[in-house]
Scaffold this motif. Structure first.
Motif: not given
Length: 439
Positions: A183-196, A220-228
């Motif tokens: 998740l420290h890499r933006w590609q894995h942090a955003l895909i596939p979470a944000v597109p879906l 969506t924002a909360a899930a990404l935040f708590f995932a770090g």
């Protein structure tokens, strides 16, 4: 013979250090008190991190049951007048709400006894079913007050976007937990979470429900935040969300009318007053005073506030139960939020932390938006008050979400005081009374 030391507290030489110490304490007393108070506040809010006595579990359960009971009572009060005017039973809306409350409490009980890890297997099927239902809404759905968000199931309407909230929270927690080392890499942090999540938001917006779309954005924002996820990504996401919201507002005359009416306090260019509900909601809150006009005695529910038992039920609470009634609701939501926060900060597993944190932001964020609309702090958008506003699918999904959090809170309790499992394991025949061998 050793001589005993003499105390010099009464001498002038001993008074100077004490005076200096007192002066230092006086100079730093306010900052120290503020810092200590701040630390005590967070210590009390976070708890011990284990909740071995079960206080967190019962705070969540008690506040949820209280809010649900208040909701059924206020739905009966707010809907009875319009129901009688339409030739229906004054108890019809309250009975439906009570039926969904019973179903929701049953599922809440089941989920509170289930290991949350077991729910991972429903992440992909759940979000898939939610997508199919959201697509079906655009094909066979019913349109109510300009929003196309409901599917009629044999006389009972169901709102798939409410189910999509819980399904998305579970799916994002599962996916982000699987990719936690990347998740420290933006590609894995955003895909596939944000597109879906974007697809779900787009389908909801197609039904003209901007309020629900905003809540799903929060999820969506909360899930990404708590995932770090790296914080700089939220800056870019905020700009994209602001631009998207502006485009959706500018491309809809109805949304622009609501915004301009809220900002100016006047009617739109076409003469309609989109701030009509909010204005009458403020009248209801103002006329309630400290203790209210009495349960069932609201004036604004006589068609002054359309759908008073739905999005603007908080105004009816303020009118009938006064400031005291609204503060009771606020305190119950505060207790619920603080107790869920205790569950979140105690989680070491990312899946548990993301799921509980997302549910917390969903319920409290939606309650905040609803109250902001009723009090005129935000433009009028269709967001129900969790557990209280009329709506069976919203109540059902909210109670199921609380069941998931209760399962996590239950796991933190000491084994001796945990609520019993639904299906306790049976002892094998012939070994039930056999003595244990001592080591």
């Amino acid at each position: 013979m050793a001589s005993t030391p003499t105390r010099t507290t009464g001498t002038a030489g001993g008074a100077k250090p004490r005076q200096a110490s007192t002066a230092r304490q006086a100079n730093t007393s306010l900052p120290v008190k503020v810092r200590n108070g701040y630390r005590r506040f967070w210590s009390v809010l976070e708890g011990t991190g284990t909740s071995r006595n079960g206080s967190t579990y019962y705070l969540i359960l008690g506040s949820t049951l209280a809010l649900t009971a208040i909701g059924i009572m206020m739905v009966l009060s707010a809907s009875s007048v319009e129901a009688i005017a339409a030739g229906e039973s004054p108890y019809s809306a309250a009975l439906k709400q009570g039926m969904f409350a019973v179903i929701g409490l049953f599922f809440m009980f089941i989920l509170s006894r289930v290991n949350v890890v077991w729910l991972k297997r429903f992440a992909w099927p759940g979000v898939g079913i939610a997508l199919v239902l959201l697509i079906l809404v655009q094909v066979i759905g019913d349109e109510v007050n300009g929003n196309k968000n409901w599917i009629d199931l044999g006389g009972i309407t169901f709102q798939p976007s409410e189910a999509a909230k819980l399904a998305l929270a579970l799916w994002m927690a599962t996916v982000l937990a699987m990719k936690r080392k990347l998740l420290h890499r933006w590609q894995h942090a955003l895909i596939p979470a944000v597109p879906l999540a974007g697809i779900i938001i787009g389908l909801v917006v197609l039904g003209n429900d901007l309020g629900t779309a905003m809540i799903i954005m929060m999820i969506t924002a909360a899930a990404l935040f708590f995932a770090g996820v790296p914080l700089y990504l939220f800056g870019f996401a905020g700009l994209v969300a602001a631009a998207g919201t502006a485009v959706m507002a500018l491309t809809s005359s109805n949304r622009m009318c609501r915004i301009t009416s809220w900002w100016t306090g006047g009617a739109c260019t076409n003469g309609s007053d989109a701030n009509y509900q909010s204005t009458n909601g403020l009248y209801g809150l103002a006329s309630g005073g400290w203790l209210g006009v009495g349960l069932g005695q609201s004036r604004q529910k006589y068609s002054w506030i359309p759908e008073a038992h739905n999005d603007f039920i908080f105004a009816i609470i303020g009118e009938e139960l006064g400031l005291v009634g609204t503060l009771v609701v606020l305190v119950l939501f505060a207790i619920l939020g603080a107790a869920i926060y205790r569950v979140v900060v105690a989680q070491e597993d990312m899946f548990h932390r993301v799921l509980a944190g997302t549910i917390m932001v969903w319920l409290l964020g939606q309650a905040t938006v609803n109250m902001a609309v009723v009090t005129g702090l935000a433009p009028v958008i269709g967001v129900p008050l969790p557990f209280i506003s009329y709506g069976g699918s919203a109540l059902l999904m909210s109670l199921c979400a609380i069941g998931v959090v209760l399962s996590l809170a239950r796991a933190q309790m000491a084994p001796g005081i945990q609520p019993k499992r639904l299906l306790p394991a049976r002892a094998k025949a012939g070994r039930k009374n056999s003595p244990r061998k001592r080591k």
